[in-house]
Design a protein around this motif. Structure first.
Motif, PDB file in Angstrom:
ATOM      1  N   ARG A 141      -5.142  -4.219   1.576  1.00  0.00           N
ATOM      2  CA  ARG A 141      -5.656  -2.852   1.616  1.00  0.00           C
ATOM      3  C   ARG A 141      -5.119  -2.038   0.443  1.00  0.00           C
ATOM      4  NH1 ARG A 141      -3.814  -0.201   6.232  1.00  0.00           N
ATOM      5  NH2 ARG A 141      -2.371  -1.897   6.621  1.00  0.00           N
ATOM      6  N   ALA A 142      -3.859  -2.302   0.087  1.00  0.00           N
ATOM      7  CA  ALA A 142      -3.259  -1.558  -1.019  1.00  0.00           C
ATOM      8  C   ALA A 142      -3.969  -1.867  -2.329  1.00  0.00           C
ATOM      9  CB  ALA A 142      -1.781  -1.904  -1.133  1.00  0.00           C
ATOM     10  N   VAL A 143      -4.373  -3.121  -2.504  1.00  0.00           N
ATOM     11  CA  VAL A 143      -4.998  -3.512  -3.754  1.00  0.00           C
ATOM     12  C   VAL A 143      -6.377  -2.874  -3.893  1.00  0.00           C
ATOM     13  CG1 VAL A 143      -6.304  -5.637  -3.306  1.00  0.00           C
ATOM     14  CG2 VAL A 143      -4.822  -5.479  -5.299  1.00  0.00           C
ATOM     15  N   GLY A 144      -6.946  -2.477  -2.762  1.00  0.00           N
ATOM     16  CA  GLY A 144      -8.225  -1.782  -2.824  1.00  0.00           C
ATOM     17  C   GLY A 144      -8.074  -0.289  -3.062  1.00  0.00           C
ATOM     18  N   ALA A 202     -10.405  -4.891  -0.471  1.00  0.00           N
ATOM     19  CA  ALA A 202      -9.583  -5.335  -1.597  1.00  0.00           C
ATOM     20  C   ALA A 202     -10.098  -4.772  -2.917  1.00  0.00           C
ATOM     21  CB  ALA A 202      -9.540  -6.855  -1.659  1.00  0.00           C
ATOM     22  N   GLY A 203     -11.119  -3.915  -2.848  1.00  0.00           N
ATOM     23  CA  GLY A 203     -11.593  -3.263  -4.070  1.00  0.00           C
ATOM     24  C   GLY A 203     -12.688  -4.006  -4.796  1.00  0.00           C
ATOM     25  N   ALA A 232       4.801  -3.696  -7.758  1.00  0.00           N
ATOM     26  CA  ALA A 232       5.678  -4.291  -6.752  1.00  0.00           C
ATOM     27  C   ALA A 232       5.829  -5.798  -6.967  1.00  0.00           C
ATOM     28  CB  ALA A 232       5.121  -4.010  -5.363  1.00  0.00           C
ATOM     29  N   GLY A 233       5.195  -6.323  -7.991  1.00  0.00           N
ATOM     30  CA  GLY A 233       5.357  -7.734  -8.309  1.00  0.00           C
ATOM     31  C   GLY A 233       4.445  -8.655  -7.532  1.00  0.00           C
ATOM     32  N   VAL A 234       3.377  -8.092  -6.933  1.00  0.00           N
ATOM     33  CA  VAL A 234       2.419  -8.916  -6.207  1.00  0.00           C
ATOM     34  C   VAL A 234       1.177  -9.085  -7.079  1.00  0.00           C
ATOM     35  CG1 VAL A 234       1.077  -9.117  -4.094  1.00  0.00           C
ATOM     36  CG2 VAL A 234       3.281  -7.974  -4.062  1.00  0.00           C
ATOM     37  N   SER A 235       0.593 -10.285  -7.069  1.00  0.00           N
ATOM     38  CA  SER A 235      -0.534 -10.563  -7.961  1.00  0.00           C
ATOM     39  C   SER A 235      -1.810  -9.892  -7.467  1.00  0.00           C
ATOM     40  CB  SER A 235      -0.755 -12.065  -8.057  1.00  0.00           C
ATOM     41  OG  SER A 235      -2.032 -12.322  -8.596  1.00  0.00           O
ATOM     42  N   VAL A 236      -2.321  -8.971  -8.259  1.00  0.00           N
ATOM     43  CA  VAL A 236      -3.584  -8.309  -7.930  1.00  0.00           C
ATOM     44  C   VAL A 236      -4.717  -9.326  -7.938  1.00  0.00           C
ATOM     45  CG1 VAL A 236      -5.261  -6.595  -8.701  1.00  0.00           C
ATOM     46  CG2 VAL A 236      -2.831  -6.091  -8.837  1.00  0.00           C
ATOM     47  N   VAL A 237      -4.718 -10.157  -8.995  1.00  0.00           N
ATOM     48  CA  VAL A 237      -5.785 -11.146  -9.145  1.00  0.00           C
ATOM     49  C   VAL A 237      -5.796 -12.110  -7.961  1.00  0.00           C
ATOM     50  CG1 VAL A 237      -6.537 -13.086 -10.557  1.00  0.00           C
ATOM     51  CG2 VAL A 237      -5.854 -10.950 -11.649  1.00  0.00           C
ATOM     52  N   GLY A 238      -4.606 -12.578  -7.590  1.00  0.00           N
ATOM     53  CA  GLY A 238      -4.509 -13.528  -6.486  1.00  0.00           C
ATOM     54  C   GLY A 238      -5.021 -12.933  -5.184  1.00  0.00           C
ATOM     55  N   LEU A 239      -4.602 -11.704  -4.883  1.00  0.00           N
ATOM     56  CA  LEU A 239      -5.025 -11.046  -3.648  1.00  0.00           C
ATOM     57  C   LEU A 239      -6.529 -10.853  -3.616  1.00  0.00           C
ATOM     58  CD1 LEU A 239      -2.353  -8.286  -3.050  1.00  0.00           C
ATOM     59  CD2 LEU A 239      -3.134  -9.949  -1.379  1.00  0.00           C
ATOM     60  N   ARG A 240      -7.070 -10.432  -4.770  1.00  0.00           N
ATOM     61  CA  ARG A 240      -8.512 -10.160  -4.786  1.00  0.00           C
ATOM     62  C   ARG A 240      -9.308 -11.450  -4.654  1.00  0.00           C
ATOM     63  NH1 ARG A 240      -9.592  -4.956  -8.784  1.00  0.00           N
ATOM     64  NH2 ARG A 240      -8.997  -3.471  -7.175  1.00  0.00           N
ATOM     65  N   TYR A 241      -8.840 -12.533  -5.299  1.00  0.00           N
ATOM     66  CA  TYR A 241      -9.523 -13.814  -5.107  1.00  0.00           C
ATOM     67  C   TYR A 241      -9.457 -14.232  -3.640  1.00  0.00           C
ATOM     68  CZ  TYR A 241     -11.052 -15.410  -9.695  1.00  0.00           C
ATOM     69  OH  TYR A 241     -11.746 -15.554 -10.856  1.00  0.00           O
ATOM     70  N   GLY A 242      -8.286 -14.013  -3.027  1.00  0.00           N
ATOM     71  CA  GLY A 242      -8.145 -14.346  -1.619  1.00  0.00           C
ATOM     72  C   GLY A 242      -9.185 -13.626  -0.775  1.00  0.00           C
ATOM     73  N   ALA A 243      -9.314 -12.321  -1.027  1.00  0.00           N
ATOM     74  CA  ALA A 243     -10.256 -11.519  -0.243  1.00  0.00           C
ATOM     75  C   ALA A 243     -11.693 -11.985  -0.461  1.00  0.00           C
ATOM     76  CB  ALA A 243     -10.117 -10.049  -0.634  1.00  0.00           C
ATOM     77  N   VAL A 244     -12.024 -12.278  -1.726  1.00  0.00           N
ATOM     78  CA  VAL A 244     -13.390 -12.691  -2.041  1.00  0.00           C
ATOM     79  C   VAL A 244     -13.710 -14.032  -1.379  1.00  0.00           C
ATOM     80  CG1 VAL A 244     -14.828 -13.492  -3.943  1.00  0.00           C
ATOM     81  CG2 VAL A 244     -13.611 -11.350  -4.153  1.00  0.00           C
ATOM     82  N   ARG A 271     -10.492   3.410  -2.555  1.00  0.00           N
ATOM     83  CA  ARG A 271     -10.521   4.205  -3.779  1.00  0.00           C
ATOM     84  C   ARG A 271     -10.749   3.385  -5.041  1.00  0.00           C
ATOM     85  NH1 ARG A 271      -5.413   7.404  -5.091  1.00  0.00           N
ATOM     86  NH2 ARG A 271      -5.456   7.797  -2.857  1.00  0.00           N
ATOM     87  N   ALA A 272     -10.177   2.176  -5.108  1.00  0.00           N
ATOM     88  CA  ALA A 272     -10.310   1.385  -6.328  1.00  0.00           C
ATOM     89  C   ALA A 272     -11.548   0.501  -6.289  1.00  0.00           C
ATOM     90  CB  ALA A 272      -9.065   0.542  -6.546  1.00  0.00           C
ATOM     91  N   GLY A 273     -12.423   0.698  -5.288  1.00  0.00           N
ATOM     92  CA  GLY A 273     -13.602  -0.158  -5.127  1.00  0.00           C
ATOM     93  C   GLY A 273     -14.493  -0.126  -6.354  1.00  0.00           C
TER      94      GLY A 273
END
Lengths: 364, 321
Positions: free
Chosen positions: B184-187, B33-34, B196-208, B311-313
């Motif tokens: 995977r896309a957020v990473g 997730a980066g 695409a209207g999906v929360s980057v912050v939300g996804l990354r918190y989820g992954a963490v 890539r965005a890691g």
């Protein structure tokens, strides 16, 4: 236009971060049922109240100056050298070899060559991660972490199998000869009439560390190489456009960084223990990270932050001696300092920037 | 080396690979997730302490497991706040978390138990007991396959089976669900996910937080299953070996299992034999200790198949510039 005056960036933000870290540490001390005010008093008394305390504070500070400078100079090149621990371990090996293999007539000569040996071994240990970063793009943080563990294994092997005197069970080298004994602050200050504790380990390497601070300041801000290092750290494409070779600059910055970390061994191996033991570095390589962050990567800042951490280390040892607070309190404080001055920097910075902006608007 | 020794060696490989595998999968979620995470070690350590402490006080290992996961989640959330919300340096945050855990565990252990930074030894219900697979006892007499089934595969703690089941689960979540695709896309390209209207912050918190959960189980396994209680610095670099395994596996779940089993085997060999004689050459035990790290550096150097991170890691996502 800068959002904040320079003094706020250099003084105010580290100060607020430090206060936050101190407040949380006080809460931790309260949490384990001790009195934070009494603890601070005990720490100040133990670390600064006598020349004995000062001797230990300055001894630790000497270690942290070297490792702090090592982290700082790499940071100027935009690299995070987390491998100071391993480089300092290898530096210890360099010092031990220089001191044991060559019969030195006088400590001054031994000091010069031990510092060279330590620097050489430390730089060599930084060279492979540096090369892999510069040429192959392997992330230097991961490679230097791996090299810390490899260094521990190498040192363990060398001490157990090669350098251990016959018949000894202790994985350590034999004692260095009397001729390479570095004068302690007591021996240095006695001829000019200043009384200093005999048993404290602070020694002449303190002066070497201060010299290293001066050297790094000159290098970073007064030489073309320093300019190249800073340019690369600010913007790699920009530096490349200006004709600065990133491979060459990364290599040089990391070699100097590794050499500085390695030279810590002059203090702890040659100055204090006078033999090489396992785990001689005692985590000083990692404290360099906190010291460099706290000192804003400036040699003078590193100097002050190293003394602060020296105080914390000696004070923490006193706490562990007289109260039920274990030494690990210092590790917590260290973590909080790294957290607030490093990772949570924006948490302090953003509101401050807003305040300064509002103040400026009020003036116009 | 006879057959039984090999079985025992592999058995201890499985035990030693389990915490590595859990931590490695934890890092996999976070880094895919980066969010770089060099704080796996710290999260495992704090989970090891709280699981052992709560299990020792209550005598219930399941409550211990919950406490371990909870404490690991707290540190994971701290990492999230520092690196996602305040866009701090993820590596420095990880370093801080490792030290925080190393210091706090001993401090609290000393305050609660006064045993020099350890918890009391866990007995009875305070530990995870071996979990026998069906028919393990009756099949043990079958030649070759019997010992493999009853000694090697059966008789581990339930957390071992959870760890190995987490591998296909991780693969399925990451590569067969919408959440996994987005993670995977957020990473790789957070801006695209944001568009695409999906929360980057939300996804990354989820992954963490998933990372925190898995590190919690890993730590609890160390203190309540592999060993009986917490001792100071008991993770002993396992978080970093897991990180090495993650790179070795090039951020893929099945390969992560392979890497962890390999590194587990190295640990098992180093534990069982001190120095190994191989055709006249003696391999010192320190070489076995260093091998996982050396292999990782070689892989990172790209001489044997290049390891390319997401890539965005490591870069905080800023919505507008």
């Amino acid at each position: 236009m800068d959002k904040m005056p320079k003094w706020a960036d250099v003084v105010l933000i580290p100060l607020i971060s430090l206060i936050l870290a101190a407040l949380l540490s006080a809460l931790v001390i309260l949490g384990i049922g001790e009195d934070p005010v009494a603890a601070v008093k005990l720490m100040v008394d133990g670390a600064l109240g006598s020349t004995y305390g000062w001797g230990y504070t300055l001894y630790y500070a000497t270690n942290f100056m070297f490792t702090g400078l090592a982290v700082a100079i790499a940071a100027h090149a935009g690299l995070f050298n987390i491998g100071g621990e391993g480089q300092a371990m290898l530096g210890g090996l360099g010092v031990a070899l220089v001191c044991l293999l060559i019969p030195w007539p006088h400590w001054t000569l031994a000091l010069v060559f031990a510092a060279l040996g330590a620097g050489l071994f430390g730089a060599a240990w930084a060279a492979i991660p540096a090369y892999l970063q510069a040429k192959r793009g392997s992330h230097i943080v991961i490679t230097t972490i791996m090299f810390n563990f490899i260094a521990a294994a190498v040192l363990n092997y060398v001490l157990v199998n090669l350098l251990r005197p016959e018949g000894s069970m202790d994985p350590a080298t034999e004692r260095f000869p009397e001729a390479v004994h570095l004068p302690s602050l007591h021996e240095l200050l006695a001829p000019i009439g200043i009384e200093f504790s005999k048993s404290a380990p602070a020694n002449v390497s303190l002066l070497v560390a201060v010299g290293a601070c001066l050297f790094v300041w000159l290098l970073i801000w007064r030489t073309p190489l320093g300019y190249e290092i800073r340019s690369l750290g600010k913007s790699e494409p920009g530096a490349r456009y200006a004709g600065i070779s990133s491979v060459r600059t990364i290599m040089i910055a990391m070699l100097i960084s590794g050499a500085l970390a390695g030279m810590m061994a002059v203090n702890n191996v040659m100055g204090e223990a006078e033999r090489l033991v396992l785990n001689a570095t005692e985590g000083a390589g990692f404290i360099g990270i906190a010291v460099a962050l706290m000192g804003r990567n400036h040699p003078f800042g590193v100097f002050l932050a190293a003394i602060l951490f020296g105080f914390l280390y000696q004070g923490g040892a006193e706490l562990a001696l007289w109260t039920s607070i274990p030494r690990e309190l210092i590790v917590v404080i260290q973590a909080l300092v790294i957290l607030f001055t490093g990772a949570l920097d924006n948490m302090v910075r953003m509101p401050l920037e807003r305040i300064f902006l509002a103040m400026r608007k009020g003036q116009n | 080396m006879d057959f039984l020794t090999i079985i025992q060696l592999l058995d201890s490989t499985v035990r030693l690979a389990t915490p590595l595998l859990l931590a490695c999968l934890a890092g996999l979620f976070s880094e895919r997730a980066g969010i770089f995470d060099i704080g796996l070690e710290g999260k495992m350590l704090i989970a090891a302490f709280f699981s052992a402490a709560v299990a020792a006080v209550t005598g219930n290992v399941w409550l211990g497991l919950l406490a371990g996961i909870g404490s690991s989640l707290v540190l994971a959330a701290l990492h999230g706040v520092a690196s996602i919300t305040f866009r701090g340096n993820q590596l420095i945050s990880g370093v801080a978390i490792n030290f925080l855990a190393a210091g706090m565990t001993v401090l609290i252990a000393q305050d609660w138990f006064q045993q020099g930074g350890r918890t009391p030894s866990l007995i009875g219900g305070g530990r995870f007991t071996p979990f026998d697979l069906p028919f393990a006892e009756s099949l043990s007499g079958v030649p070759v396959l019997g010992p493999i089934y009853s000694e090697l595969l059966s008789g581990h703690s339930i957390l071992v089976y959870i760890a190995f089941l987490a591998v296909p689960a991780t693969w399925w979540v990451l590569f067969r669900t919408r959440f996994g695709l987005r993670l995977r896309a957020v990473g790789e390209n957070p801006a695209a996910v944001d568009t695409a209207g999906v929360s980057v912050v939300g996804l990354r918190y989820g992954a963490v937080l998933i990372c925190g959960l898995l590190c919690g189980i890993a730590g609890a396994y160390l203190a309540t299953a592999l060993q009986a209680g917490f001792v100071k610095d008991m993770t002993a670099g396992r978080g970093f070996i897991a990180l090495a395994a993650l790179i070795f596996a090039k951020w893929r779940p099945w390969h992560a299992m392979g890497a962890c089993l390999l590194f587990g085997l190295l640990q098992a060999i180093a534990l069982r034999f001190q120095n190994i004689e191989l055709g006249g050459i003696t391999i010192p035990v320190q070489a076995m200790d260093a091998l996982p790290y050396v292999l990782t550096v070689v892989i990172l150097a790209g001489f044997v198949g290049k390891a390319i991170p997401p890539r965005a890691g490591g870069e905080p996502y800023v919505k507008e510039r």
